[in-house]
Design a protein around this motif. Sequence first.
Motif, PDB file in Angstrom:
ATOM      1  N   PRO A 227       5.834  13.301 -11.488  1.00 46.92           N
ATOM      2  CA  PRO A 227       5.618  14.249 -10.403  1.00 46.92           C
ATOM      3  C   PRO A 227       6.915  14.876  -9.944  1.00 46.92           C
ATOM      4  CG  PRO A 227       4.604  12.101  -9.960  1.00 46.92           C
ATOM      5  CD  PRO A 227       5.451  11.940 -11.150  1.00 46.92           C
ATOM      6  N   ALA A 228       6.869  16.197  -9.628  1.00 45.76           N
ATOM      7  CA  ALA A 228       8.066  16.899  -9.189  1.00 45.76           C
ATOM      8  C   ALA A 228       8.476  16.466  -7.793  1.00 45.76           C
ATOM      9  CB  ALA A 228       7.817  18.406  -9.248  1.00 45.76           C
ATOM     10  N   SER A 229       7.532  16.088  -6.950  1.00 43.00           N
ATOM     11  CA  SER A 229       7.811  15.618  -5.602  1.00 43.00           C
ATOM     12  C   SER A 229       6.838  14.491  -5.298  1.00 43.00           C
ATOM     13  CB  SER A 229       7.661  16.774  -4.607  1.00 43.00           C
ATOM     14  OG  SER A 229       6.357  17.301  -4.672  1.00 43.00           O
ATOM     15  N   LYS A 230       6.971  13.917  -4.120  1.00 42.36           N
ATOM     16  CA  LYS A 230       6.118  12.781  -3.770  1.00 42.36           C
ATOM     17  C   LYS A 230       4.649  13.153  -3.881  1.00 42.36           C
ATOM     18  CE  LYS A 230       6.971   9.217  -2.610  1.00 42.36           C
ATOM     19  NZ  LYS A 230       7.043   7.964  -3.392  1.00 42.36           N
ATOM     20  N   GLN A 231       3.912  12.358  -4.640  1.00 45.80           N
ATOM     21  CA  GLN A 231       2.477  12.560  -4.792  1.00 45.80           C
ATOM     22  C   GLN A 231       1.759  11.244  -4.548  1.00 45.80           C
ATOM     23  OE1 GLN A 231       2.106  14.605  -8.703  1.00 45.80           O
ATOM     24  NE2 GLN A 231       1.311  16.297  -7.478  1.00 45.80           N
ATOM     25  N   PHE A 232       0.460  11.379  -4.279  1.00 47.48           N
ATOM     26  CA  PHE A 232      -0.327  10.230  -3.864  1.00 47.48           C
ATOM     27  C   PHE A 232      -1.539  10.069  -4.772  1.00 47.48           C
ATOM     28  CE2 PHE A 232       1.931  11.996  -0.282  1.00 47.48           C
ATOM     29  CZ  PHE A 232       2.553  10.871   0.258  1.00 47.48           C
ATOM     30  N   ALA A 233      -1.735   8.844  -5.228  1.00 52.02           N
ATOM     31  CA  ALA A 233      -2.852   8.535  -6.120  1.00 52.02           C
ATOM     32  C   ALA A 233      -3.656   7.379  -5.542  1.00 52.02           C
ATOM     33  CB  ALA A 233      -2.348   8.179  -7.516  1.00 52.02           C
ATOM     34  N   ALA A 234      -4.941   7.365  -5.818  1.00 51.31           N
ATOM     35  CA  ALA A 234      -5.813   6.249  -5.455  1.00 51.31           C
ATOM     36  C   ALA A 234      -6.409   5.668  -6.732  1.00 51.31           C
ATOM     37  CB  ALA A 234      -6.928   6.710  -4.517  1.00 51.31           C
ATOM     38  N   VAL A 235      -6.506   4.344  -6.779  1.00 49.74           N
ATOM     39  CA  VAL A 235      -7.078   3.651  -7.929  1.00 49.74           C
ATOM     40  C   VAL A 235      -8.148   2.696  -7.418  1.00 49.74           C
ATOM     41  CG1 VAL A 235      -6.642   2.093  -9.867  1.00 49.74           C
ATOM     42  CG2 VAL A 235      -4.917   3.800  -9.223  1.00 49.74           C
ATOM     43  N   THR A 236      -9.371   2.860  -7.884  1.00 52.30           N
ATOM     44  CA  THR A 236     -10.424   1.911  -7.528  1.00 52.30           C
ATOM     45  C   THR A 236     -10.437   0.770  -8.545  1.00 52.30           C
ATOM     46  OG1 THR A 236     -12.177   3.024  -8.784  1.00 52.30           O
ATOM     47  CG2 THR A 236     -11.792   3.771  -6.526  1.00 52.30           C
ATOM     48  N   GLY A 237     -10.867  -0.392  -8.091  1.00 52.57           N
ATOM     49  CA  GLY A 237     -10.805  -1.562  -8.960  1.00 52.57           C
ATOM     50  C   GLY A 237      -9.382  -1.930  -9.308  1.00 52.57           C
ATOM     51  N   ALA A 238      -8.482  -1.785  -8.317  1.00 50.22           N
ATOM     52  CA  ALA A 238      -7.044  -1.926  -8.571  1.00 50.22           C
ATOM     53  C   ALA A 238      -6.558  -3.366  -8.560  1.00 50.22           C
ATOM     54  CB  ALA A 238      -6.264  -1.121  -7.530  1.00 50.22           C
ATOM     55  N   GLY A 239      -7.457  -4.321  -8.368  1.00 49.43           N
ATOM     56  CA  GLY A 239      -7.032  -5.703  -8.252  1.00 49.43           C
ATOM     57  C   GLY A 239      -6.839  -6.440  -9.551  1.00 49.43           C
ATOM     58  N   SER A 240      -7.257  -5.851 -10.663  1.00 51.27           N
ATOM     59  CA  SER A 240      -7.145  -6.559 -11.936  1.00 51.27           C
ATOM     60  C   SER A 240      -7.276  -5.591 -13.097  1.00 51.27           C
ATOM     61  CB  SER A 240      -8.231  -7.646 -12.051  1.00 51.27           C
ATOM     62  OG  SER A 240      -9.520  -7.052 -12.054  1.00 51.27           O
ATOM     63  N   GLY A 241      -6.990  -6.094 -14.289  1.00 53.39           N
ATOM     64  CA  GLY A 241      -7.278  -5.380 -15.527  1.00 53.39           C
ATOM     65  C   GLY A 241      -6.699  -3.991 -15.618  1.00 53.39           C
ATOM     66  N   ILE A 242      -7.532  -3.058 -16.062  1.00 54.16           N
ATOM     67  CA  ILE A 242      -7.112  -1.672 -16.247  1.00 54.16           C
ATOM     68  C   ILE A 242      -6.665  -1.056 -14.924  1.00 54.16           C
ATOM     69  CG2 ILE A 242      -7.962   0.641 -16.804  1.00 54.16           C
ATOM     70  CD1 ILE A 242      -9.756  -0.748 -18.942  1.00 54.16           C
ATOM     71  N   GLY A 243      -7.369  -1.385 -13.845  1.00 55.93           N
ATOM     72  CA  GLY A 243      -7.000  -0.830 -12.543  1.00 55.93           C
ATOM     73  C   GLY A 243      -5.622  -1.247 -12.104  1.00 55.93           C
ATOM     74  N   ARG A 244      -5.326  -2.536 -12.226  1.00 59.45           N
ATOM     75  CA  ARG A 244      -3.988  -3.007 -11.841  1.00 59.45           C
ATOM     76  C   ARG A 244      -2.910  -2.398 -12.726  1.00 59.45           C
ATOM     77  NH1 ARG A 244      -2.706  -9.295 -10.916  1.00 59.45           N
ATOM     78  NH2 ARG A 244      -3.751  -8.765  -8.963  1.00 59.45           N
ATOM     79  N   ALA A 245      -3.118  -2.413 -14.028  1.00 60.07           N
ATOM     80  CA  ALA A 245      -2.117  -1.872 -14.954  1.00 60.07           C
ATOM     81  C   ALA A 245      -1.855  -0.399 -14.667  1.00 60.07           C
ATOM     82  CB  ALA A 245      -2.585  -2.065 -16.398  1.00 60.07           C
ATOM     83  N   THR A 246      -2.903   0.347 -14.370  1.00 57.90           N
ATOM     84  CA  THR A 246      -2.742   1.779 -14.111  1.00 57.90           C
ATOM     85  C   THR A 246      -2.076   2.026 -12.769  1.00 57.90           C
ATOM     86  OG1 THR A 246      -4.683   2.261 -15.468  1.00 57.90           O
ATOM     87  CG2 THR A 246      -3.950   3.978 -13.953  1.00 57.90           C
ATOM     88  N   ALA A 247      -2.432   1.249 -11.757  1.00 55.18           N
ATOM     89  CA  ALA A 247      -1.774   1.393 -10.458  1.00 55.18           C
ATOM     90  C   ALA A 247      -0.279   1.152 -10.577  1.00 55.18           C
ATOM     91  CB  ALA A 247      -2.396   0.423  -9.455  1.00 55.18           C
ATOM     92  N   VAL A 248       0.099   0.131 -11.330  1.00 57.58           N
ATOM     93  CA  VAL A 248       1.517  -0.173 -11.539  1.00 57.58           C
ATOM     94  C   VAL A 248       2.199   0.977 -12.283  1.00 57.58           C
ATOM     95  CG1 VAL A 248       3.129  -1.707 -12.739  1.00 57.58           C
ATOM     96  CG2 VAL A 248       1.192  -2.669 -11.458  1.00 57.58           C
TER      97      VAL A 248
END
Length: 252
Positions: free
Chosen positions: A2-23
Amino acid sequence: MPASKQFAAVTGAGSGIGRATAVALAEAGFTVALIGRRAEPLLETKEVIGVAGGEAQVFQADVSNAASVDQAFLHIAAAFGRLDVLFNNAGRNAGAVPLEDYDTDFWNDVVATNLTGVFLCARAAYRLMKAQSPQGGRIINNGSISAHAPRPHTIAYTATKHAVTGITKSISLDGRAFNIACGQIDIGNAATSLTERMNKGVLQADGRMAPEARMDVTHVANAVVHMASLPLEANVLNMTIMASAMPFVGRG
């Protein structure tokens, strides 16, 4: 990136694909809203991100509950001021159940999480992206290769994943007027706790039980980051990422 601060939301972020993607999103410079039903695994994801120098906040929500989802996204709007990306990832496996043995409550539970949950989170993100200034954002839905071809005895899971493709295409069309892009990533055999059974063997179309190849989940996370980092004038409508040796191509 991102060129400047951006914000993302990830559902199911506690494990697996969600956690890896959030990181991975945090490593790419996004501040990440971590969404899920249980606080403890979300806090663990937040800690992983924090240790690496990233920024994340926890927002508890049951994606199958409209009031819970809407409340979470109101809190995200208040905390971040805007939302640039939603990775609509939360879902559940359904196992292999012959059609004649399907229980109606079981069907409804799978649909509530894998289909209604995707709709509710997309709706909440869409509303926020449409109202914010500058207007727009990106929604990335987690489909599955089951959006293209079923495994045996998986009618509920397969039906919901086919329906997610319809959601993706509808949002991609309806979002044009508001600079909201929507794409879908169809994932095959990422190495998470949910796919460990594939090492021992899973049911094949010809009735055999056979082990299947898996790929490192970071490849999926990096693919989502690529989709998320595109300018809104460009969109990956559909991406399939899979373990190269899995039997998807030629299944059956």
